[in-house]
Enzyme design. Structure first.
Site, PDB file in Angstrom:
ATOM      1  N   TYR A 109     -12.402   2.532   1.989  1.00 23.67           N
ATOM      2  CA  TYR A 109     -13.681   1.694   2.015  1.00 23.67           C
ATOM      3  C   TYR A 109     -14.801   2.636   1.329  1.00 23.67           C
ATOM      4  O   TYR A 109     -15.514   2.106   0.574  1.00 23.67           O
ATOM      5  CB  TYR A 109     -14.166   1.298   3.300  1.00 23.67           C
ATOM      6  N   TYR A 135      -1.874  11.007   1.316  1.00 26.45           N
ATOM      7  CA  TYR A 135      -1.067   9.781   1.269  1.00 26.45           C
ATOM      8  C   TYR A 135      -1.928   9.095   0.222  1.00 26.45           C
ATOM      9  O   TYR A 135      -3.247   8.723   0.444  1.00 26.45           O
ATOM     10  CB  TYR A 135      -1.237   9.064   2.705  1.00 26.45           C
ATOM     11  N   ARG A 140      -4.567  -0.334  -0.921  1.00 22.60           N
ATOM     12  CA  ARG A 140      -5.175  -0.488   0.291  1.00 22.60           C
ATOM     13  C   ARG A 140      -6.410   0.234   0.453  1.00 22.60           C
ATOM     14  O   ARG A 140      -7.226  -0.287   1.353  1.00 22.60           O
ATOM     15  CB  ARG A 140      -4.128   0.039   1.297  1.00 22.60           C
ATOM     16  N   LYS A 164       2.577  11.651  -0.279  1.00 22.64           N
ATOM     17  CA  LYS A 164       3.129  10.190  -0.256  1.00 22.64           C
ATOM     18  C   LYS A 164       2.750   9.554  -1.583  1.00 22.64           C
ATOM     19  O   LYS A 164       1.566   9.050  -1.185  1.00 22.64           O
ATOM     20  CB  LYS A 164       2.972   9.887   0.795  1.00 22.64           C
ATOM     21  N   ILE A 206       8.927   7.974   2.602  1.00 24.63           N
ATOM     22  CA  ILE A 206       8.201   7.450   3.808  1.00 24.63           C
ATOM     23  C   ILE A 206       8.323   6.015   3.735  1.00 24.63           C
ATOM     24  O   ILE A 206       7.593   5.231   3.023  1.00 24.63           O
ATOM     25  CB  ILE A 206       6.966   8.160   3.993  1.00 24.63           C
TER      26      ILE A 206
END
Length: 297
Positions: A109, A135, A140, A164, A206
């Site tokens: 965000y 990550y 997202r 990741k 993952i």
């Protein structure tokens, strides 16, 4: 030395019907994964609904997982946040619990700059001694770790050891590996790109797929690591339909529904995530599980 090689499961967090964490079911899932050959438990990540766990639940779930696993395989804890202070707090608490690694997502965000990302990850790193996996999942978070930034962090920040990679951009991942070299291990964050990313030097995945097919995902990774590229590729392609179904709606909605279809009884999701949005998607998921050879209720 890598935190792990092979298939790490991005484990769901099982819930009771009142949406409290079901620790008995968590134990069952962990024991199943260890028996099936899963190489690492990744607890309280995106698939574990970390965004809707309270800080107290987050820490308690990590601690419980570490105690249950009891050093049999590595445990990596998701401790990222859009607040650097919160990420530091969760990371230090996870370190106290005895995890083997920390999975720290980019701040969501806020949309940090690349300089902001360097400062964020450096401050989190300076608060702990545990190895950190960055990550990167811009779809997202709205925030992308550029290859130059990832390489800088891997080379200059003491315990940032891996990334990741879930951008979906293989060119970006290749450039990251080219710039970072051995300073940064790479794990696939997308189940449909495991073999392609391993071909660029990745050590494994993952995985959401591992929640429903742990032995299969482990074998797919280790075939590649042991030199059976053709066999690993065949397994990757064979799993594409199931992988697509597991992401037909936002993760972890389908994977939790799938586990309940399998009789694992992992319970409900927490709002704002609920059940599958359409009967068509539900039936698609059921069919994909059956076609893959997984028994469903």
């Amino acid at each position: 030395m890598a935190i792990f090689k092979g298939a790490g499961v991005a484990l769901v967090t099982p819930m009771n019907e009142d949406e409290t964490v079901n620790y008995d079911k968590l134990d069952e899932l962990i024991e199943w994964h260890i028996a099936e050959g899963t190489d690492c438990i990744v607890i309280c990540g995106t698939s574990g609904e970390s965004a809707t766990l309270s800080e107290e639940e987050h820490i308690a779930t990590i601690s419980h997982c570490v105690e249950t696993v009891n050093h049999r395989i590595p445990v990596v804890a998701g401790t990222g946040s859009n607040s650097t202070k919160t990420a530091i707090y969760l990371s230090t608490e996870a370190e106290k619990a005895g995890v083997d690694g920390l999975l720290v997502v980019t701040p969501y965000y806020n949309k940090a700059t690349q300089a902001g990302l360097i400062r964020h990850y450096t401050e989190v790193s300076e608060s702990v001694h545990t190895p950190i996996i960055m990550y990167n999942v811009p779809s997202r978070t709205g925030c992308n770790i550029l290859p130059e930034t990832a390489a800088y962090l891997g080379k200059n920040v003491k315990n940032i050891v891996a990334i990741k990679a879930a951008s979906g951009n293989l060119s970006q991942i290749a450039k990251t590996k080219s710039l970072a070299g051995d300073a940064l291990d790479i794990y696939s964050g997308n189940d449909d790109q495991v073999v392609p990313i391993m071909s660029l030097g990745g050590l494994g995945v993952i995985s959401v797929l591992s929640n429903v097919a742990p032995g299969y995902t482990h074998e797919m990774c280790w075939k590649y690591l042991n030199g059976d590229t053709k066999g690993s590729c065949a397994m990757q392609l064979n799993a594409i339909d199931l992988i697509d179904s597991l992401f037909c709606e936002v993760n972890p909605i389908p994977v939790k529904v799938a586990l309940n279809m399998m009789g694992k009884e992992v319970g409900p999701l927490r709002g704002p995530l609920y059940g599958m949005g359409s009967e068509a998607d539900t039936e698609r998921l059921r069919k994909s599980l059956i076609d893959f050879g997984i028994k469903v209720k």
